[in-house]
Design an enzyme around this catalytic site. Structure first.
Site, PDB file in Angstrom:
ATOM      1  N   ASP A   1     -14.157  14.444  -3.707  1.00  0.00           N
ATOM      2  CA  ASP A   1     -14.344  15.761  -4.348  1.00  0.00           C
ATOM      3  C   ASP A   1     -15.718  15.351  -5.131  1.00  0.00           C
ATOM      4  O   ASP A   1     -16.208  14.577  -4.936  1.00  0.00           O
ATOM      5  CB  ASP A   1     -13.083  16.114  -5.386  1.00  0.00           C
ATOM      6  CG  ASP A   1     -12.915  17.612  -5.446  1.00  0.00           C
ATOM      7  OD1 ASP A   1     -13.884  18.347  -5.709  1.00  0.00           O
ATOM      8  OD2 ASP A   1     -11.858  17.955  -5.231  1.00  0.00           O
TER       9      ASP A   1
ATOM     10  N   ARG B   1       3.733  -1.811  10.280  1.00  0.00           N
ATOM     11  CA  ARG B   1       4.922  -1.996  10.816  1.00  0.00           C
ATOM     12  C   ARG B   1       5.141  -3.536  11.309  1.00  0.00           C
ATOM     13  O   ARG B   1       6.503  -3.835  11.558  1.00  0.00           O
ATOM     14  CB  ARG B   1       4.817  -1.029  12.386  1.00  0.00           C
ATOM     15  CG  ARG B   1       4.986   0.288  11.833  1.00  0.00           C
ATOM     16  CD  ARG B   1       4.370   1.241  12.911  1.00  0.00           C
ATOM     17  NE  ARG B   1       3.054   1.072  12.738  1.00  0.00           N
ATOM     18  CZ  ARG B   1       2.212   2.103  13.758  1.00  0.00           C
ATOM     19  NH1 ARG B   1       2.689   2.790  14.350  1.00  0.00           N
ATOM     20  NH2 ARG B   1       0.922   1.890  13.594  1.00  0.00           N
TER      21      ARG B   1
ATOM     22  N   LYS C   1      -7.326   8.212  -1.014  1.00  0.00           N
ATOM     23  CA  LYS C   1      -8.895   8.384  -0.192  1.00  0.00           C
ATOM     24  C   LYS C   1      -9.366   9.836  -1.006  1.00  0.00           C
ATOM     25  O   LYS C   1      -9.376  10.797  -0.367  1.00  0.00           O
ATOM     26  CB  LYS C   1      -8.611   8.944   1.067  1.00  0.00           C
ATOM     27  CG  LYS C   1      -8.051   7.444   1.991  1.00  0.00           C
ATOM     28  CD  LYS C   1      -8.148   7.805   3.408  1.00  0.00           C
ATOM     29  CE  LYS C   1      -7.641   6.613   4.353  1.00  0.00           C
ATOM     30  NZ  LYS C   1      -6.278   6.228   4.157  1.00  0.00           N
TER      31      LYS C   1
ATOM     32  N   LYS D   1       1.054  -1.181   0.039  1.00  0.00           N
ATOM     33  CA  LYS D   1      -0.105   0.112  -0.069  1.00  0.00           C
ATOM     34  C   LYS D   1       0.910   1.150  -0.061  1.00  0.00           C
ATOM     35  O   LYS D   1       1.650   1.377   0.811  1.00  0.00           O
ATOM     36  CB  LYS D   1      -0.891  -0.187   1.192  1.00  0.00           C
ATOM     37  CG  LYS D   1      -1.773   1.346   1.373  1.00  0.00           C
ATOM     38  CD  LYS D   1      -2.705   1.116   2.548  1.00  0.00           C
ATOM     39  CE  LYS D   1      -2.247   1.670   3.680  1.00  0.00           C
ATOM     40  NZ  LYS D   1      -2.386   3.215   3.906  1.00  0.00           N
TER      41      LYS D   1
ATOM     42  N   ASP E   1      -3.792   4.273  -2.071  1.00  0.00           N
ATOM     43  CA  ASP E   1      -4.540   4.633  -1.022  1.00  0.00           C
ATOM     44  C   ASP E   1      -4.650   6.463  -1.011  1.00  0.00           C
ATOM     45  O   ASP E   1      -4.093   6.711   0.205  1.00  0.00           O
ATOM     46  CB  ASP E   1      -4.054   4.135   0.456  1.00  0.00           C
ATOM     47  CG  ASP E   1      -5.211   4.442   1.409  1.00  0.00           C
ATOM     48  OD1 ASP E   1      -6.319   4.734   1.257  1.00  0.00           O
ATOM     49  OD2 ASP E   1      -4.877   4.324   2.835  1.00  0.00           O
TER      50      ASP E   1
ATOM     51  N   THR F   1     -11.317   5.934  11.491  1.00  0.00           N
ATOM     52  CA  THR F   1     -11.070   5.338  12.620  1.00  0.00           C
ATOM     53  C   THR F   1     -10.573   6.223  13.928  1.00  0.00           C
ATOM     54  O   THR F   1     -10.619   6.104  14.892  1.00  0.00           O
ATOM     55  CB  THR F   1     -10.382   3.953  12.720  1.00  0.00           C
ATOM     56  OG1 THR F   1      -9.211   4.007  12.302  1.00  0.00           O
ATOM     57  CG2 THR F   1     -11.192   2.736  12.123  1.00  0.00           C
TER      58      THR F   1
HETATM   59  O1  C5P Z   1       0.143  -2.005  10.815  1.00  0.00           O
HETATM   60  P1  C5P Z   1       0.299  -0.649  10.926  1.00  0.00           P
HETATM   61  O2  C5P Z   1      -0.296   0.048  12.349  1.00  0.00           O
HETATM   62  O3  C5P Z   1       1.823  -0.056  10.636  1.00  0.00           O
HETATM   63  O4  C5P Z   1      -0.522  -0.021   9.634  1.00  0.00           O
HETATM   64  C1  C5P Z   1      -0.591   1.355   9.560  1.00  0.00           C
HETATM   65  C2  C5P Z   1      -1.258   1.735   8.301  1.00  0.00           C
HETATM   66  O5  C5P Z   1      -2.667   1.443   7.939  1.00  0.00           O
HETATM   67  C3  C5P Z   1      -1.109   3.129   7.644  1.00  0.00           C
HETATM   68  O6  C5P Z   1      -0.787   3.145   6.307  1.00  0.00           O
HETATM   69  C4  C5P Z   1      -2.478   3.598   7.986  1.00  0.00           C
HETATM   70  O7  C5P Z   1      -2.740   4.757   7.153  1.00  0.00           O
HETATM   71  C5  C5P Z   1      -3.340   2.416   7.824  1.00  0.00           C
HETATM   72  N1  C5P Z   1      -4.602   2.829   8.560  1.00  0.00           N
HETATM   73  C6  C5P Z   1      -4.625   2.399   9.839  1.00  0.00           C
HETATM   74  N2  C5P Z   1      -5.940   2.695  10.476  1.00  0.00           N
HETATM   75  C7  C5P Z   1      -6.860   2.730  10.020  1.00  0.00           C
HETATM   76  C8  C5P Z   1      -7.057   3.005   8.524  1.00  0.00           C
HETATM   77  C9  C5P Z   1      -5.682   2.852   7.848  1.00  0.00           C
HETATM   78  O8  C5P Z   1      -3.975   2.322  10.548  1.00  0.00           O
HETATM   79  N3  C5P Z   1      -7.984   2.826  10.424  1.00  0.00           N
END
Ligand code: C5P
Length: 240
Positions: free
Chosen positions: A69, A219, A66, A37, A64, A128
């Protein structure tokens, strides 16, 4: 439609602005993930050229951005992005049914023009980062979970392929929108890994058992000394 393999469900979030780092990770992850992503941070810094560098690593890319518009602008943005051949793209469902329909139609038309596979157009429901108090502040009367389901249904009726949702909404949305409506789920933590700043997490196996189609995992893979091995372990965990 054939069932996805566990590794194909994993979309690794490459949250970096470094094209070298992103390309290396994409290459190293190889067949152990279904794709990677790239978001606003990466695209803002590196644009289409950076995207193409990562795409050269032979990974499916979830772009991604998002988009949110008026219908005409979102449709045109999808046309402009299609030569990159992303496999999944995101738009905001709050753009409304006409915008979502325009996006879905633009994806079909643009993919035909470019001669590529049509990407999945997936809707963001309620970020979220918003809680019930924030919802009230921006004028939504419903609680988060009710609003998420309402927007997911609207997204389905407007021709989107699925939505991004938290693991805690998987069951409600699948019940309401059916099993073919794709759910892309972030906030996933393999058993025993650091939770970090995510507040409500679930393990990969639990999320898939509930009906998640794709898992966005950053991560726990990217910060591991051996990202490919970490991804492989996650796929094994889903399989088990
Ligand atoms: O697994 P990790 O926490 O590192 O993932 C973070 C990724 O997931 C980021 O790219 C973040 O934008 C995305 N993300 C998120 N929570 C959300 C929507 C997307 O962490 N509710």
């Amino acid at each position: 439609m054939s069932e996805l393999k566990p590794s194909e469900r994993i979309l690794c979030a490459l949250d970096t602005i470094s094209t070298d780092e992103a390309s290396k990770l994409a290459r190293d992850l190889g067949p152990h993930v279904g794709g990677v992503k790239l978001g606003l941070e990466f695209f803002g810094a590196n644009g289409p050229a950076g995207f193409n560098e990562v795409a050269n690593a032979d990974q499916n890319i979830f772009l991604d951005l998002k988009l949110h518009d008026i219908p005409n602008t979102v449709a045109k943005a999808i046309h402009s992005l299609m030569p990159l051949k992303p496999k999944i793209m995101t738009i905001h469902t709050a753009g409304g049914p006409t915008m979502m329909r325009a996006a879905a139609e633009a994806a079909t038309e643009a993919a035909k023009n470019v001669g590529c596979e049509r990407p999945l157009i997936v809707g963001v429901t309620i970020l979220t980062s918003l809680d019930n108090e924030d919802m009230c502040a921006i004028g939504y009367q419903n609680k988060v979970s009710m609003q998420v389901v309402k927007l997911a249904r609207l997204a389905k009726e407007s021709g989107l392929d699925g939505v991004v949702c938290s693991s805690h909404e998987i069951k409600l949305i699948k019940e309401s929108c059916g099993k073919d409506f794709k759910l892309v789920v972030p906030g996933i933590r393999p058993a025993g890994s650091a939770i970090g700043d995510q507040k409500r997490t679930m393990t990969p196996a639990e999320a898939v058992a509930l009906g998640a189609d794709y898992l966005v995992i950053g991560r726990p893979i990217t910060q591991d000394d051996n990202p490919a091995e970490a991804a492989k372990k996650i796929a094994d965990e889903i399989n088990g």
